[in-house]
Design an enzyme around this catalytic site. Structure first.
Site, short mmCIF file in Angstrom:
data_model
loop_
_atom_site.label_atom_id
_atom_site.label_comp_id
_atom_site.label_asym_id
_atom_site.label_seq_id
_atom_site.Cartn_x
_atom_site.Cartn_y
_atom_site.Cartn_z
N GLU A 62 -26.61 -86.82 1.46
CA GLU A 62 -26.33 -86.13 0.19
C GLU A 62 -25.32 -86.88 -0.69
O GLU A 62 -25.55 -87.00 -1.90
CB GLU A 62 -25.85 -84.70 0.48
CG GLU A 62 -27.01 -83.82 0.91
CD GLU A 62 -26.58 -82.54 1.60
OE1 GLU A 62 -25.38 -82.22 1.61
OE2 GLU A 62 -27.47 -81.85 2.13
N LYS A 92 -30.11 -73.86 7.19
CA LYS A 92 -29.71 -75.27 7.28
C LYS A 92 -28.65 -75.46 8.37
O LYS A 92 -28.61 -76.49 9.02
CB LYS A 92 -29.17 -75.73 5.92
CG LYS A 92 -28.82 -77.20 5.87
CD LYS A 92 -28.52 -77.60 4.47
CE LYS A 92 -28.02 -79.01 4.38
NZ LYS A 92 -27.76 -79.39 3.00
N ASP A 117 -17.94 -82.19 -2.48
CA ASP A 117 -19.12 -81.30 -2.58
C ASP A 117 -18.75 -79.91 -2.05
O ASP A 117 -18.67 -79.70 -0.84
CB ASP A 117 -20.27 -81.93 -1.78
CG ASP A 117 -21.55 -81.09 -1.83
OD1 ASP A 117 -21.52 -79.96 -2.36
OD2 ASP A 117 -22.58 -81.58 -1.34
N ASP A 172 -33.39 -81.35 -2.56
CA ASP A 172 -32.09 -80.98 -2.02
C ASP A 172 -32.30 -79.65 -1.30
O ASP A 172 -32.43 -78.61 -1.95
CB ASP A 172 -31.08 -80.83 -3.18
CG ASP A 172 -29.77 -80.17 -2.73
OD1 ASP A 172 -29.53 -80.07 -1.52
OD2 ASP A 172 -29.00 -79.75 -3.63
#
Ligand code: AMP
Length: 609
Positions: A156, A79, A179, A17
């Site tokens: 994800e 990211k 999330d 992850d």
């Protein structure tokens, strides 16, 4: 490490992850996904890179701690920049986002190597469901630059669903994955149908997360100080960093305690007097501070339901993912909205990495695949170049005929028929592209081949069937067949995700190697020099900056250190004087100035944190 991994027991594939704030690695052990701890015992590590003054690559908590003191040597939240070609300036180098990410992933690989031994490792890496093709490709490249063989890039929310266990995923239905991490919020609906998991809809806010909650608390703390001392600590960069750190601690404590006592002896200095803070905050007050942000996540959750044409009653399971979902108010809001409790039992910080490990385990055979083929969708459309109607019905080459549309559940096989485009045509060029634009010039070419042996005939009379087969590993097989003769040709695009130019990949690899090589050479050079502790030769570092600006910087820090003496104990004052003397001596000798400035910065940070 005390893991009982037996050699040759299975092919080790790990799940990664790679998060905006934190990253984690997991693997399958005894048929269960398990987080792989880093060398210092951390289960997740901050996704922050520092290339320090000695050119050491530092990743994780130490890098995070340097963010304020060394902003031009540190990169956080890379990211968010994946897929962009804009370089990031760090420690005098221009690095592409995937190169920065690779340096972070290399750190994760160290723990993998510690467990399984050195060498290339296969990995499944997760990305947000909304990531574009370019962002996915950059992520894959980052993994490969770090020394992984990237077997799959998976979404994800799909990983989160997998983390909740294959046994829990036997019934068809809809899973909502909420999330809320450190810097981003994503909400997705994953459908489970006949053993296949597919992301139906996904939305979110790339700039909403735990960090924003911390800043709300920083404002609250700052206002207390303004009211009491009439000074805004946010104007002082060190005080701001200190408050941010305190705010995160307070926020985390408020997830398990109703009231938190706050005692910070020194926040800042006013008229040479230390200014501290002593107060308390109730969970209710904190919830009020972040209420509008939480409401935004609820609105986005309602939107994703609308996008998937579902109502709250259609959701069978709600999963909470991301560290910020540990805030009890989040649990309450989601329970109220869905009139059911979200699943618990898995640490929300770790769910995505664990799910990636499950996917990896399904692939390696460490887990049985009989019940469930976890899958994702094609992240982009794939097709061929054709003649296409253009202005006033004129035909123009270079149109894009989609054969596998974006978001098609994979594995998939699709075919389309095309015809010859002029009289007497005996061969046809099959040009394979992926992308979303109606003209191929804006898409990416994956390959090309020529199908010959077509009987000469009138325009449109010969039919060519083009078949695309796209499998779970991103391998695309393209077959073209002349229907009248049965003559066919097939090519395989080894990895349709892997279409970054080999040249740029190699350049990146060289750049990354050189970062480590420079460091090794520097160590070797230094080993040749016999020097005293006082006199480290750092010429190379000093020459990065002009002499004038270095002296200016030195003056600033000497001034700051003198100002801070008011809050120092006697021993610290002596240490400060020594540091100032050393810096002055370095200036006199025109040598080692930068390192002495850094010593002062370290001292100031230790003093204020
Ligand atoms: P992630 O990006 O999923 O790793 O989440 C990181 C975020 O979760 C950071 O903003 C943390 O401060 C936050 N976080 C971690 N633990 C807690 C907790 N117990 N309560 C509230 N926030 C937390």
């Amino acid at each position: 490490m005390n893991n009982n991994y037996k050699k040759n027991e299975f092919r080790p594939i790990i799940g990664i992850d790679f998060g905006t704030t934190n990253s984690a690695v997991a693997y399958i052990r005894n048929k269960k996904p398990q987080i792989l701890e880093s060398a210092n015992g951390g289960r997740v590590i901050p996704s922050v890179l520092l290339i320090d003054l000695g050119d050491n690559v530092v990743v994780g908590k130490d890098a995070l701690d340097s963010l304020v003191a060394m902003p031009d040597r540190t990169v956080a939240a890379v990211k968010r920049r994946m897929g962009s070609n804009n370089p990031i300036y760090v420690s005098g180098r221009d690095l592409l986002p995937q190169e920065v990410a690779a340096l972070i992933l290399k750190e994760l690989k160290k723990s993998v190597d510690a467990l399984f031994g050195e060498g290339e490792k296969e990995a499944v890496i997760t990305v947000p469901a909304y990531f574009t093709d370019a962002q996915r490709r950059a992520t894959k490249q980052a993994g490969e630059l770090a020394g992984f063989v990237v077997e799959r890039i998976i979404n994800e929310p799909t990983a989160a669903a997998l983390a909740y266990g294959l046994n829990n995923l036997k019934k068809d239905g809809h899973i909502l994955v909420y999330d809320l991490g450190g810097g981003t919020f994503d909400v997705s609906i994953v459908e489970l149908m006949s053993g296949i998991l597919e992301v139906k809809a996904s939305t979110g806010n790339n700039f909403l997360g735990g960090e924003d909650f911390d800043w709300k608390l920083v404002d609250w703390l700052a206002n207390k100080i303004i009211n009491m001392h009439n000074v805004d600590p946010r104007g002082d960069i060190r005080a701001k960093a200190l408050l941010k750190k305190e705010a995160e601690n307070i926020k985390i404590k408020l997830s398990s305690e109703e009231t938190v006592k706050i005692i910070i002896p020194v926040v800042t200095v006013k008229d040479n007097q230390p200014i501290g803070l002593s107060t308390r905050i109730k969970r209710r007050e904190f919830v009020n501070l972040i209420d509008d942000l939480l409401q935004e996540t609820i609105e986005l959750t309602k939107n994703v339901l609308k996008d998937a044409e579902l109502s709250v009653g259609d959701i069978d399971e709600v999963l909470l993912v991301g560290g910020s979902t540990k805030i009890p108010r989040v649990y309450e809001l989601i329970s109220d909205l869905f009139d059911k409790n979200p699943r618990d039992g898995i640490n929300p910080d770790e769910a995505v990495a664990l799910g990636a490990a499950v996917q990896a385990g399904l692939k390696s055979g460490a887990l049985p695949t009989s019940e469930l083929i976890a899958t994702d969708v094609a992240p982009f459309s794939m097709g061929v170049a054709v003649l296409k109607e253009w202005k006033l019905s004129r035909l123009k080459p270079g149109g894009f005929a989609v054969i596998i549309p974006k978001n098609t559940t994979i594995p998939v096989t699709r075919s389309e028929e095309f015809t010859t485009t002029y009289d007497g045509q005996t061969e046809v060029s099959i040009e394979i592209y992926q992308g979303e634009h109606e003209w191929v010039s804006n898409n990416h070419k994956l390959g090309e081949f020529l199908l010959g042996g077509i009987p000469a005939n009138h325009v449109g009379k010969e039919i060519i069937e083009v078949k695309f087969r796209y499998n779970l590993n991103g391998i695309l097989e393209v077959q073209a067949e002349c229907v009248s003769t049965g003559k066919e040709m097939t090519i395989t695009v080894q990895d349709a995700l892997d279409r970054g130019s080999q040249k740029s990949f190699e350049e990146s690899m060289e750049k990354i190697k050189s970062i480590y090589k420079e460091r090794e050479e520097e160590i070797e050079d230094r080993e040749d020099i016999i020097y005293s502790d006082e006199d480290i030769d750092d010429e190379g570092i000093d020459s990065e900056q002009s002499w004038e600006s270095l002296i200016e910087e030195a003056d600033t820090y000497i001034k700051q250190l003198n100002e801070l003496k008011g809050i120092m104990e006697e021993k610290q004052q002596k240490q400060a004087d020594k540091l100032i003397r050393r810096l002055r001596k370095a200036i006199e000798n025109e040598n080692d100035v930068q390192a002495k400035i850094e010593d002062i910065i370290d001292f100031i940070i230790d003093l204020t944190l």
